[in-house]
Scaffold this active site. Structure first.
Site, mmCIF file in Angstrom:
data_model
loop_
_atom_site.group_PDB
_atom_site.id
_atom_site.type_symbol
_atom_site.label_atom_id
_atom_site.label_comp_id
_atom_site.label_asym_id
_atom_site.label_seq_id
_atom_site.Cartn_x
_atom_site.Cartn_y
_atom_site.Cartn_z
ATOM 1 N N LYS A 186 0.859 -1.192 0.000
ATOM 2 C CA LYS A 186 0.000 0.000 0.000
ATOM 3 C C LYS A 186 0.894 1.241 0.000
ATOM 4 O O LYS A 186 1.863 1.324 0.779
ATOM 5 C CB LYS A 186 -0.887 -0.020 1.250
ATOM 6 N N CYS B 57 -3.207 8.026 -8.218
ATOM 7 C CA CYS B 57 -4.446 8.324 -7.485
ATOM 8 C C CYS B 57 -5.206 9.495 -8.100
ATOM 9 O O CYS B 57 -4.674 10.607 -8.131
ATOM 10 C CB CYS B 57 -4.125 8.701 -6.041
ATOM 11 N N LYS C 175 4.128 3.598 -12.021
ATOM 12 C CA LYS C 175 2.718 3.258 -12.203
ATOM 13 C C LYS C 175 1.952 4.439 -12.766
ATOM 14 O O LYS C 175 1.974 5.527 -12.205
ATOM 15 C CB LYS C 175 2.109 2.815 -10.858
ATOM 16 N N THR D 266 -6.575 3.722 -10.923
ATOM 17 C CA THR D 266 -8.030 3.830 -11.078
ATOM 18 C C THR D 266 -8.442 4.991 -11.985
ATOM 19 O O THR D 266 -7.689 5.934 -12.194
ATOM 20 C CB THR D 266 -8.687 4.002 -9.702
ATOM 21 N N CYS E 184 -27.712 -8.893 -43.310
ATOM 22 C CA CYS E 184 -26.821 -9.060 -42.160
ATOM 23 C C CYS E 184 -25.438 -8.525 -42.504
ATOM 24 O O CYS E 184 -24.805 -8.979 -43.441
ATOM 25 C CB CYS E 184 -26.749 -10.534 -41.754
HETATM 26 C C1 LIG Z 1 -9.540 1.044 -2.128
HETATM 27 C C2 LIG Z 1 -8.414 1.185 -3.089
HETATM 28 C C3 LIG Z 1 -7.246 1.789 -2.711
HETATM 29 C C4 LIG Z 1 -6.198 1.910 -3.590
HETATM 30 N N1 LIG Z 1 -5.049 2.467 -3.158
HETATM 31 C C5 LIG Z 1 -3.975 2.554 -4.009
HETATM 32 C C6 LIG Z 1 -2.735 3.021 -3.546
HETATM 33 O O1 LIG Z 1 -2.557 3.369 -2.397
HETATM 34 N N2 LIG Z 1 -1.717 3.069 -4.420
HETATM 35 C C7 LIG Z 1 -1.852 2.685 -5.725
HETATM 36 O O2 LIG Z 1 -0.879 2.724 -6.479
HETATM 37 N N3 LIG Z 1 -3.024 2.219 -6.182
HETATM 38 C C8 LIG Z 1 -4.097 2.133 -5.355
HETATM 39 N N4 LIG Z 1 -5.277 1.621 -5.802
HETATM 40 C C9 LIG Z 1 -5.379 1.180 -7.205
HETATM 41 C C10 LIG Z 1 -5.065 -0.304 -7.373
HETATM 42 O O3 LIG Z 1 -3.740 -0.605 -7.030
HETATM 43 C C11 LIG Z 1 -5.284 -0.771 -8.835
HETATM 44 O O4 LIG Z 1 -4.417 -0.075 -9.653
HETATM 45 C C12 LIG Z 1 -6.697 -0.578 -9.324
HETATM 46 O O5 LIG Z 1 -7.612 -0.836 -8.292
HETATM 47 C C13 LIG Z 1 -7.026 -1.445 -10.527
HETATM 48 O O6 LIG Z 1 -6.978 -2.827 -10.236
HETATM 49 P P1 LIG Z 1 -8.282 -3.732 -9.929
HETATM 50 O O7 LIG Z 1 -9.231 -3.521 -11.062
HETATM 51 O O8 LIG Z 1 -7.758 -5.104 -9.807
HETATM 52 O O9 LIG Z 1 -8.846 -3.219 -8.653
HETATM 53 C C14 LIG Z 1 -6.339 1.467 -4.917
HETATM 54 C C15 LIG Z 1 -7.522 0.848 -5.310
HETATM 55 C C16 LIG Z 1 -8.550 0.693 -4.406
HETATM 56 C C17 LIG Z 1 -9.808 0.006 -4.835
#
Ligand SMILES: Cc1cc2nc3c(=O)[nH]c(=O)nc-3n(C[C@H](O)[C@H](O)[C@H](O)COP(=O)(O)O)c2cc1C
Ligand SMILES: Cc1cc2nc3c(=O)[nH]c(=O)nc-3n(C[C@H](O)[C@H](O)[C@H](O)COP(=O)(O)OP(=O)(O)OC[C@H]3O[C@@H](n4cnc5c(N)ncnc54)[C@H](O)[C@@H]3O)c2cc1C
Ligand code: SF4
Ligand code: SF4
Ligand code: SF4
Lengths: 444, 441
Positions: free
Chosen positions: A45, A134, A172, A200, A378
């Site tokens: 994390k 993020c 990333k 995300t 079609c």
């Molecule tokens: C609740 C939550 C917290 C996350 N926190 C981080 C983070 O601290 N650092 C990071 O690089 N990505 C974070 N992500 C993104 C995930 O690492 C990942 O890139 C993203 O969720 C896509 O993968 P998935 O579809 O398997 O969830 C977070 C995602 C979620 C859902």
């Protein structure tokens, strides 16, 4: 039995299944449980100056009976003190020396970067991941996607990191950008050892119809979150391919992230060039045990195809991903209905009639509701076969002889493309369209 | 009144004995598998005597890894296909599915299981192979679920295994005893052939082990011996007239039915004595064979019956009538039974008592006794130092399945006194591991 070991930019792991930096990697406790369950690596994390989180943090998109087809969150980076995390990294490495532990980092100043890199190296991390992703909270403070969206800034920070780091560095990326290649190139030019994506996607998953606040609601208010889970896989695959096909980036290992839940997803990411995969939502939904489906499935796939390592098929789909203009215009498929399987829902009919190309009819004399394809109409769009609820009931059958090949590109060069609004060379010229009377026959 | 016509051909037999759990089609499998929640520490797994990783094999079906799914099933249960069809799933995995708590139908685990395992069987997928030979030999007596599971497990560890079977075909009661509407002979045989091909099982059929000399030879030739002999023929109940020609044991009746299908003639009026699952099966199947009337007679009340509720309902839906609180006292007829004399019973102060003067006669031209099977006592007593409990069940260590004579291991009905094939499959597998541990001690 296939050998799942990987060497990802110098980071070794017993298999390509890694946990993405997120709540499942909050603590050493979780990561040890995960390694025991079969995961090969974990991206911790994100570490930095610890934050304070809000209560009510996640929202979800349910689809029909399925929960969490898409998932969003407004959580920030770790809210735990750095010293606790470092101690736990050390502990995990002691118990699992052969598993990959990667420290995800997000700080602001050069001094902070230098310091935290030294700290995680000392704790025994096998690699570093730079979180430029993020799309909520942290970006308001000039970090996360705020960096990922500014290639020049991103490159500078990567350069700082490369100066200090003695272990492999993964950058990333955020998907919240129109050309993923721009930050990808910036990372490569900054000297990164590897890339991972996607983080995300900016999102609002819904509005509470009583309080008029977006989910997740925090005391009557909300904010945009980051979207992930099965719904984002297609976006992730596309961005992955953008990088793995790019001449300047293709030699850099890429860790694929976004919507991975089953072995099939894993194989697809590898086929598009991923050298490891990272998972967050599937674990948040089902726990670490979900890896046993991915692992047995990947192994079975490799056995059936005769692959010994993932490098035997990594990137194997890339040559087949091309530009639209190179697709064969002479290829022709048409829908075919297996009348023995059809249950008469007529979804195909209405999808085609209202939503596509009027190429299905329901014969008037027929009482069992089984539709018929009007082959001349079609266009081979697939829609009916996608909506049909019965397995292998509508199949798309090839009608061209497989010998002719003509692309838009070739047609353009030969001056054979439509150039005016009413050009006779239009693809849809002579396409049958029912009459006005037909359109209005259900009018009351 | 039975609703079935007497089957006069294999086709009609198949219609009357239509499979209770037919094979799913791919659409059904996709739908059903998509509903499973992948519960953590899933209660369905706990409820399966062999502990199959049910959420995993269901997810594997859903993600298109059908072969992996079959592997998951067989890794826990060597009779995965048979069990999917014949297990009382309502009482086991499906009974424990969390959906029951929201009054939703449970996931159809048994049928999903068959969807995966039967595909592997049909496509002859090689899921397992024998281990490298370890130079050890084990004799297995009895080729029922217990014997086969033990043999397969031992083969994976590299043992040489010979399976001695009294009958002419392997499988035990899975082939000869289970109701024909639960599994077909072909399905049983296909699974055995599938296992035989990949594991190299050496069946020695028509070879009963029945005397001391044979046993001594086995003891000399093999490193260990597994007893998977099941339980025996229907026991005598000591009823006057029991020896008349058309008075048969339920197990014997079902065996004949499984072997002869429509060639077996079931007369018009059948009386089945008993209240357990075997009685239900015998009654159900008599009705399906076209008997005009089938009466299930039990000496206690409906609530006291040992049979599962769903098995009773199945019998009733096949046209079986039931008669409770009726104690048989005599079989009447001249050489051939023509009826059964009963006396009514009631419970007084917790004791079942006959009601004086309440005798009556039920006409019958076939009396089926489903009143329990005799144990293999005579045979088992030939083995030195083999302890049996007061119900003549073989006493074993509960984790290693080792007998009191340490060379012997045992499992299945011979140990539990009569349970399900899935229990036999579990015992056999565990015993194989017990043998491995003991020989490596
Ligand atoms: C609740 C939550 C917290 C996350 N926190 C981080 C983070 O601290 N650092 C990071 O690089 N990505 C974070 N992500 C993104 C995930 O690492 C990942 O890139 C993203 O969720 C896509 O993968 P998935 O579809 O398997 O969830 C977070 C995602 C979620 C859902
Ligand atoms: C009528 C009836 C219906 C049933 N229905 C179901 C059902 O629906 N579902 C379910 O799961 N279970 C059912 N059962 C129970 C199930 O059949 C048994 O629990 C299971 O078959 C036990 O397996 P086993 O290997 O212990 O013994 P068995 O299957 O009885 O196999 C023992 C084998 O050993 C052989 N043998 C015995 N002695 C010797 C010897 N001395 N030498 C050589 N060979 C020998 C026998 O010929 C036989 O092949 C039913 C049982 C009966 C009687
Ligand atoms: S998942 Fe855990 S932390 Fe989150 S709301 Fe539920 S109990 Fe609380
Ligand atoms: S969608 Fe499929 S099942 Fe429904 S009518 Fe069309 S062909 Fe039949
Ligand atoms: S209990 Fe039901 S829903 Fe849960 S894992 Fe088992 S079959 Fe699936």
């Amino acid at each position: 039995m296939p050998n799942l070991n990987i060497d990802f930019a110098g980071i070794k792991a017993p298999n390509p299944f890694w946990l993405a930096s997120a709540p499942p990697t909050n603590t050493g406790y979780q990561i040890m449980k995960a390694f025991d369950a079969g995961w090969g690596g974990a991206v911790w994390k994100t570490l930095g100056v610890p934050v304070i989180n809000v209560s009510s943090r996640y929202g979800s998109t349910n689809y029909g009976g399925n929960r969490m087809a898409g998932f969003n969150n407004i959580e920030l980076i770790t809210d735990r003190p750095l010293a606790d995390n470092l101690r736990e990294i050390e502990e995990v490495k002691k118990y699992f020396p052969d598993h990959a532990v990667i420290a995800s980092l997000m700080v602001e100043t050069k001094e902070e970067w230098m310091q935290i890199i030294k700290d995680v190296e000392n704790a025994g991390a096998d690699g570093i991941e730079l979180n430029f992703g993020c799309p909520h909270g942290m970006c308001e403070r000039g970090m996360g996607s705020a960096v990922g969206q500014e290639p020049a800034v991103l490159q500078t920070i990567v350069e700082w990191v490369m100066e200090a780091a003695n272990i492999p560095v993964i950058t990333k990326l955020t998907p919240n950008i129109s050309h993923i290649v721009d930050p990808g190139l910036a990372a490569v030019r900054g000297g990164t050892n590897a890339i991972s994506l996607i983080n995300t996607i900016k999102s609002i998953v819904g509005i509470d119809l009583d309080t008029y606040a977006p989910y997740p609601v925090v005391d009557g208010k909300g904010t945009n979150g980051g979207y992930c889970g099965p719904a984002v896989k297609p976006i992730a695959l596309e961005m992955l391919k953008e990088l793995t096909k790019h001449p300047e980036i293709q030699n850099i290992p890429v860790s694929g992230i976004g919507g991975i839940e089953t072995w099939r997803d894993v194989v697809e990411f590898i086929l598009l060039g991923a050298g490891s995969v990272q998972v967050c939502t599937a674990v948040m939904h089902y726990g670490f045990g979900i890896v046993r489906e991915m692992k047995t499935g990947l192994e079975q796939f490799m056995i059936e195809k005769g692959y010994e390592t993932i490098y035997d098929f990594k990137g194997k789909a890339l040559p087949n991903v091309t530009e639209w203009k190179h697709l064969n215009l002479k290829h022709k498929v048409v829908a075919n209905i297996d009348t023995n399987k059809c249950i008469g829902c007529d979804l195909c009919y209405i999808a085609c009639d209202d939503g596509a190309h009027q190429a299905i009819r329901i014969p008037e004399e027929n009482s069992n509701r089984i539709p018929e394809i009007i082959e001349e109409n079609c266009v081979g769009c697939n829609l009916c076969s996608l909506v049909c609820p019965v397995e292998a009931c509508i199949t798309m059958e090839q009608r061209d002889n497989g010998k002719e090949h003509l692309t838009w590109d070739e047609k353009t060069k030969a001056n054979e493309i439509p150039t005016s609004f009413n050009d006779d060379r239009a693809g849809g010229k002579h396409h049958f369209v029912p009459t006005v009377a037909d359109a209005l026959k259900h009018r009351k | 009144m039975s609703e079935y016509k007497r089957p006069t051909s294999e086709i009609e037999f198949k219609q009357n004995f239509a499979q209770k759990k037919p094979l799913m089609n791919p659409t059904e499998a996709a739908f059903e598998s998509s509903k499973c929640l992948f519960c953590y520490d899933a209660p369905c797994i706990t409820a399966c005597p062999t502990g199959i990783d049910i959420p995993l094999f269901i997810k594997q079906i859903n993600s298109g890894n059908l072969t992996g799914s079959a592997k998951t099933i067989y890794e826990s249960n060597w009779l995965g296909n048979a069990c999917g069809k014949i297990c009382p799933t309502q009482e086991l995995c499906e009974g424990a599915c969390v959906f029951n708590h929201q009054d939703l139908p449970p996931i159809q685990i048994g049928r999903l299981q068959n969807f995966a395992s039967s595909a592997a069987i049909k496509e002859e997928k090689k899921l397992f192979s024998p281990g490298t030979p370890n130079g050890r030999k084990v004799a297995i007596i009895g080729s029922g679920g217990a014997g086969i599971a033990c043999a397969c497990e031992l083969r994976t560890m590299g043992y040489e295994v010979d399976i001695y079977e009294a009958k002419s075909k392997p499988s035990g009661l899975t082939l000869y005893g289970i109701a024909a509407y639960k599994i077909t002979n072909q399905e049983v045989e296909d699974e055995i052939n599938f296992l035989e091909k990949q594991m190299g099982l050496n069946f020695i059929c028509d070879h009963p082990i029945e005397n001391k000399t044979q046993l001594e030879k086995l003891e000399a030739d093999y490193d260990a011996i597994f007893l998977g002999v099941g339980i025996g023929a229907t026991a005598r109940i000591g009823l006057p007239g029991e020896d008349k020609t058309n008075v048969v044991g339920a197990v014997e009746f079902i065996e004949e039915l499984r072997l002869k299908h429509h060639h077996l003639t079931v007369p018009k009026k059948v009386v089945v004595i008993g209240g357990g699952n075997t009685a239900m099966d015998a009654a159900s199947q008599s009705a399906r064979m076209g008997a005009e009337s089938v009466v299930l007679a039990y000496r206690r009340s409906k609530e006291d019956m040992g049979a599962y509720g769903f098995e009773y309902k199945l019998a009733i839906s096949a046209g079986v009538e039931s008669l409770f609180n009726a104690q048989p006292i005599k079989i009447i007829g001249n050489g051939k039974a023509t009826g059964v004399q009963f006396i009514k019973t009631q419970v007084i102060n917790g004791k079942l008592e006959n009601i004086a003067g309440s005798e009556f006669i039920l006409e019958s031209d076939l009396v089926i006794k489903a009143t329990g099977q005799a144990k293999q006592k005579h045979f088992l007593e030939l083995i030195e130092g083999l302890e049996l409990d007061n119900k003549k069940r073989i006493v074993v260590n509960e984790s290693s399945f080792q007998c009191t004579n340490p060379k012997y291991f045992a499992g299945g009905d011979a140990v539990n006194g009569g349970a399900e094939v899935v229990n036999a499959a579990f015992d056999g597998k565990m015993a194989a591991q017990g043998i491995e541990q003991w020989l490596n001690r």
